[in-house]
Design a protein around this motif. Structure first.
Motif, PDB file in Angstrom:
ATOM      1  N   SER A   9      23.490  40.099  34.070  1.00 52.14           N
ATOM      2  CA  SER A   9      24.472  40.971  33.429  1.00 52.14           C
ATOM      3  C   SER A   9      25.522  40.095  32.760  1.00 52.14           C
ATOM      4  O   SER A   9      25.561  38.878  32.949  1.00 52.14           O
ATOM      5  CB  SER A   9      25.129  41.908  34.458  1.00 52.14           C
ATOM      6  OG  SER A   9      25.792  41.150  35.460  1.00 52.14           O
ATOM      7  N   ALA A  10      26.372  40.728  31.992  1.00 57.19           N
ATOM      8  CA  ALA A  10      27.415  39.994  31.274  1.00 57.19           C
ATOM      9  C   ALA A  10      28.445  39.440  32.238  1.00 57.19           C
ATOM     10  O   ALA A  10      28.712  40.010  33.304  1.00 57.19           O
ATOM     11  CB  ALA A  10      28.086  40.909  30.250  1.00 57.19           C
ATOM     12  N   VAL A  11      29.012  38.298  31.895  1.00 55.61           N
ATOM     13  CA  VAL A  11      30.068  37.674  32.684  1.00 55.61           C
ATOM     14  C   VAL A  11      31.241  37.377  31.764  1.00 55.61           C
ATOM     15  O   VAL A  11      31.094  37.291  30.539  1.00 55.61           O
ATOM     16  CB  VAL A  11      29.580  36.374  33.361  1.00 55.61           C
ATOM     17  CG1 VAL A  11      28.426  36.659  34.312  1.00 55.61           C
ATOM     18  CG2 VAL A  11      29.173  35.332  32.318  1.00 55.61           C
ATOM     19  N   VAL A  81      42.711  33.671  29.357  1.00 55.10           N
ATOM     20  CA  VAL A  81      42.528  34.291  30.673  1.00 55.10           C
ATOM     21  C   VAL A  81      42.650  35.813  30.560  1.00 55.10           C
ATOM     22  O   VAL A  81      41.884  36.556  31.203  1.00 55.10           O
ATOM     23  CB  VAL A  81      43.559  33.722  31.673  1.00 55.10           C
ATOM     24  CG1 VAL A  81      43.488  34.470  33.001  1.00 55.10           C
ATOM     25  CG2 VAL A  81      43.305  32.236  31.900  1.00 55.10           C
ATOM     26  N   ALA A  82      43.592  36.291  29.752  1.00 54.06           N
ATOM     27  CA  ALA A  82      43.752  37.738  29.570  1.00 54.06           C
ATOM     28  C   ALA A  82      42.487  38.361  28.991  1.00 54.06           C
ATOM     29  O   ALA A  82      42.112  39.479  29.351  1.00 54.06           O
ATOM     30  CB  ALA A  82      44.949  38.019  28.655  1.00 54.06           C
ATOM     31  N   ARG A  83      41.800  37.639  28.107  1.00 51.62           N
ATOM     32  CA  ARG A  83      40.537  38.141  27.571  1.00 51.62           C
ATOM     33  C   ARG A  83      39.506  38.314  28.681  1.00 51.62           C
ATOM     34  O   ARG A  83      38.774  39.313  28.721  1.00 51.62           O
ATOM     35  CB  ARG A  83      40.012  37.174  26.514  1.00 51.62           C
ATOM     36  CG  ARG A  83      38.715  37.624  25.855  1.00 51.62           C
ATOM     37  CD  ARG A  83      38.095  36.519  25.036  1.00 51.62           C
ATOM     38  NE  ARG A  83      39.037  36.014  24.053  1.00 51.62           N
ATOM     39  CZ  ARG A  83      39.269  34.728  23.830  1.00 51.62           C
ATOM     40  NH1 ARG A  83      38.644  33.819  24.549  1.00 51.62           N
ATOM     41  NH2 ARG A  83      40.124  34.357  22.907  1.00 51.62           N
ATOM     42  N   SER A  84      39.439  37.360  29.607  1.00 52.08           N
ATOM     43  CA  SER A  84      38.489  37.461  30.717  1.00 52.08           C
ATOM     44  C   SER A  84      38.861  38.592  31.667  1.00 52.08           C
ATOM     45  O   SER A  84      37.978  39.292  32.180  1.00 52.08           O
ATOM     46  CB  SER A  84      38.442  36.131  31.484  1.00 52.08           C
ATOM     47  OG  SER A  84      38.034  35.077  30.637  1.00 52.08           O
ATOM     48  N   LEU A  85      40.158  38.776  31.897  1.00 53.72           N
ATOM     49  CA  LEU A  85      40.579  39.851  32.795  1.00 53.72           C
ATOM     50  C   LEU A  85      40.310  41.217  32.173  1.00 53.72           C
ATOM     51  O   LEU A  85      40.001  42.178  32.892  1.00 53.72           O
ATOM     52  CB  LEU A  85      42.069  39.713  33.117  1.00 53.72           C
ATOM     53  CG  LEU A  85      42.508  38.434  33.839  1.00 53.72           C
ATOM     54  CD1 LEU A  85      43.994  38.496  34.172  1.00 53.72           C
ATOM     55  CD2 LEU A  85      41.706  38.208  35.101  1.00 53.72           C
ATOM     56  N   GLN A  88      35.301  44.123  31.396  1.00 48.16           N
ATOM     57  CA  GLN A  88      34.871  44.843  32.597  1.00 48.16           C
ATOM     58  C   GLN A  88      33.498  44.341  33.032  1.00 48.16           C
ATOM     59  O   GLN A  88      32.473  45.006  32.880  1.00 48.16           O
ATOM     60  CB  GLN A  88      34.859  46.346  32.327  1.00 48.16           C
ATOM     61  CG  GLN A  88      36.251  46.921  32.080  1.00 48.16           C
ATOM     62  CD  GLN A  88      36.237  48.410  31.832  1.00 48.16           C
ATOM     63  OE1 GLN A  88      35.255  48.971  31.362  1.00 48.16           O
ATOM     64  NE2 GLN A  88      37.344  49.070  32.153  1.00 48.16           N
ATOM     65  N   THR A  89      33.505  43.130  33.558  1.00 51.85           N
ATOM     66  CA  THR A  89      32.277  42.502  34.051  1.00 51.85           C
ATOM     67  C   THR A  89      32.385  42.309  35.558  1.00 51.85           C
ATOM     68  O   THR A  89      33.486  42.259  36.128  1.00 51.85           O
ATOM     69  CB  THR A  89      32.060  41.142  33.368  1.00 51.85           C
ATOM     70  OG1 THR A  89      33.211  40.303  33.591  1.00 51.85           O
ATOM     71  CG2 THR A  89      31.867  41.319  31.871  1.00 51.85           C
ATOM     72  N   ASN A  90      31.239  42.159  36.198  1.00 48.45           N
ATOM     73  CA  ASN A  90      31.230  41.989  37.655  1.00 48.45           C
ATOM     74  C   ASN A  90      31.601  40.578  38.080  1.00 48.45           C
ATOM     75  O   ASN A  90      32.053  40.369  39.200  1.00 48.45           O
ATOM     76  CB  ASN A  90      29.848  42.345  38.212  1.00 48.45           C
ATOM     77  CG  ASN A  90      29.517  43.817  38.038  1.00 48.45           C
ATOM     78  OD1 ASN A  90      30.413  44.661  38.098  1.00 48.45           O
ATOM     79  ND2 ASN A  90      28.250  44.132  37.794  1.00 48.45           N
ATOM     80  N   ARG A 123      35.720  42.513  41.800  1.00 48.48           N
ATOM     81  CA  ARG A 123      34.960  41.628  40.910  1.00 48.48           C
ATOM     82  C   ARG A 123      34.865  40.251  41.537  1.00 48.48           C
ATOM     83  O   ARG A 123      35.804  39.770  42.189  1.00 48.48           O
ATOM     84  CB  ARG A 123      35.632  41.538  39.536  1.00 48.48           C
ATOM     85  CG  ARG A 123      35.719  42.875  38.825  1.00 48.48           C
ATOM     86  CD  ARG A 123      36.686  42.860  37.656  1.00 48.48           C
ATOM     87  NE  ARG A 123      36.206  42.042  36.555  1.00 48.48           N
ATOM     88  CZ  ARG A 123      36.876  41.867  35.412  1.00 48.48           C
ATOM     89  NH1 ARG A 123      38.062  42.468  35.259  1.00 48.48           N
ATOM     90  NH2 ARG A 123      36.398  41.123  34.450  1.00 48.48           N
ATOM     91  N   THR A 124      33.731  39.608  41.342  1.00 53.11           N
ATOM     92  CA  THR A 124      33.511  38.265  41.881  1.00 53.11           C
ATOM     93  C   THR A 124      34.183  37.245  40.972  1.00 53.11           C
ATOM     94  O   THR A 124      33.961  37.240  39.758  1.00 53.11           O
ATOM     95  CB  THR A 124      32.010  37.963  41.971  1.00 53.11           C
ATOM     96  OG1 THR A 124      31.387  38.939  42.805  1.00 53.11           O
ATOM     97  CG2 THR A 124      31.777  36.578  42.555  1.00 53.11           C
TER      98      THR A 124
END
Length: 447
Positions: A9-11, A81-85, A88-90, A123-124
């Motif tokens: 899945s997407a990360v 970092v805000a882009r990663s947060l 909506q990925t697991n 989320r992991t």
């Protein structure tokens, strides 16, 4: 039955070296995902970006320069970092997100961004960091040294298996915690703030914000200067649109002042020479056509008159072509010379204009302030010196010669037809209107 189950899945990934798009702050964070106002606000607060957004001239709709060159390292890191947060990925990979942040921003990002936002969403998180004070929050620790795994397990497992390493970590953790407490107390004494969120906003250096404000406002001034050179109607229509997009869209047009700039760069000698040679060349071409028509008409008229008088002498019945041949030869030679002069004038004009425009472009780029390079993509500058210069070198002179030739041919043809058949002038006005709308449609479709 035994087997392995794999699910892809997407990360989300935030690199140690931030990757920034040359677009708005909002688009850098949402990264193509649907905009959710509540989630967006939560992510902005978790990454302490609101104070930085407040000082931008257009807020989060402000364009960021290429590779985020007009932002500080900490600002670029927090946007990444805000882009990663926001995704909506697991699984979220954070590669040393605290490297470019001071201790207050690091602690706020850890508490509100990772421990609160990501954990609440279950989320992991795979976190790579040198901040040992965050080890107690980890479910599983992997200690790397020289590219190999030194220890792994929970903090309790490492304490039992390698007490010396744990004691070293504990010493470093206590030292980092003491630094955080000292900074917090010092800031509280200076600013009289006891809320961590307020101390984060005050921890930004004044120079960083001043540079950012100056860079972004200078970019707006630069774009405004570019737009003022366009027609007033275009400026009014682009007021409610993004400045950079409107400038790029206006490049598809050919304003009259650009044509004047091109022709004026030819100088006072070449431009009149080009115009005069074109006029004389087409005048000679019309004269050749006229002389051929006169030659044919006189020959036919002479033959008719000869038949009427029933001439018997060969000398009297033969039409004298010598004078017509001499004039026709002179006109042809003159036409060839004028064609050569016109071609030389066109190429010479194109060469001189190219040199002048390239010199002017180079001088303005070299003397441009640093804020120009901070807010203008490098690819746009290279395109001016490569693709656009190639068009000026090779395409515009030939197109200019073709335009002048076609225009003069049409004008001369219309003049001759109108002189011979005056009734044609009645249909000329409707034809002109029809051709105007046809060429208007063709120009739009040909771009």
């Amino acid at each position: 039955m035994e087997g392995n189950s794999r699910r892809r899945s997407a990360v989300a990934y935030a690199a140690q070296k931030p990757w920034i798009l040359n677009t708005t702050v909002e688009e850098n964070i949402t990264f193509g995902n649907p905009f959710n106002k509540q989630r967006y606000k939560t992510v902005i607060d978790a990454c302490s970006l609101q104070p930085d957004i407040d000082i931008l001239p257009q807020g989060d709709q402000t364009q960021i320069g290429e590779r985020g060159i007009n932002l500080s390292g900490g600002q670029r890191q927090r946007i990444s970092v805000a882009r990663s947060l926001y995704q909506q990925t697991n699984v979220v990979f954070l590669d040393d997100p605290f490297s470019a942040l001071d201790i207050h921003l690091s602690d706020h990002l850890m508490q509100d961004g990772i421990l609160k936002l990501l954990q609440d969403e279950k989320r992991t998180v795979v976190l790579v960091t040198h901040k040992l004070q965050y080890l107690p929050h980890a479910d599983w620790i992997i200690a790397m040294k020289d590219g190999t795994i030194q220890r792994e397990g929970t903090l309790k497992d490492i304490q039992n298996s390698d007490p010396e390493l744990f004691e070293l970590w504990k010493t470093l953790m206590n030292r980092q915690d003491q630094e955080l407490e000292k900074c917090v107390l010092s800031m509280n004494r200076e600013n009289h703030y006891f809320v961590l969120q307020e101390t984060i906003a005050e921890s930004k250096t004044a120079m960083e914000r001043k540079n950012l404000r100056r860079a972004m406002y200078s970019r707006e001034a630069l774009l405004k200067t570019l737009q003022e050179s366009e027609d007033e109607e275009d400026i009014i229509e682009s007021d409610d649109e993004d400045n950079l997009s409107s400038v790029l869209r206006q490049r598809a047009k050919m304003p009259w002042h650009a044509c004047g700039k091109y022709l004026s760069s030819a100088g006072c000698l070449l431009l009149p020479l080009l115009i005069v040679s074109q006029l004389f060349k087409h005048t000679v071409m019309v004269a050749i056509d006229y002389w051929l028509a006169k030659w044919t008409s006189d020959a036919i008229q002479f033959k008719i008159e000869a038949e009427k008088i029933n001439c018997t002498l060969i000398q009297d019945c033969r039409f004298n072509h010598s004078s017509y041949t001499i004039v026709f030869s002179i006109l042809c030679c003159l036409g060839i010379v004028l064609c050569l002069v016109t071609s030389i004038a066109v190429e010479w004009t194109g060469l001189k204009v190219t040199k002048e425009l390239h010199k002017s472009l180079l001088n303005k780029v070299i003397l441009a302030p640093m804020r120009f390079f901070e807010t203008t993509p490098l690819g746009n500058i290279l395109n001016r010196f490569s693709a656009d210069t190639n068009i000026i070198d090779q395409h515009i002179p030939a197109t200019l010669e073709c335009l002048s030739r076609s225009t003069l041919l049409c004008v001369s043809a219309l003049a001759v037809i109108s002189y011979v058949t005056p009734v044609f002038l009645i249909t000329l006005a409707p034809l002109a209107v029809a051709y105007y709308f046809i060429q208007k449609y063709f120009r739009v479709a040909s771009r």
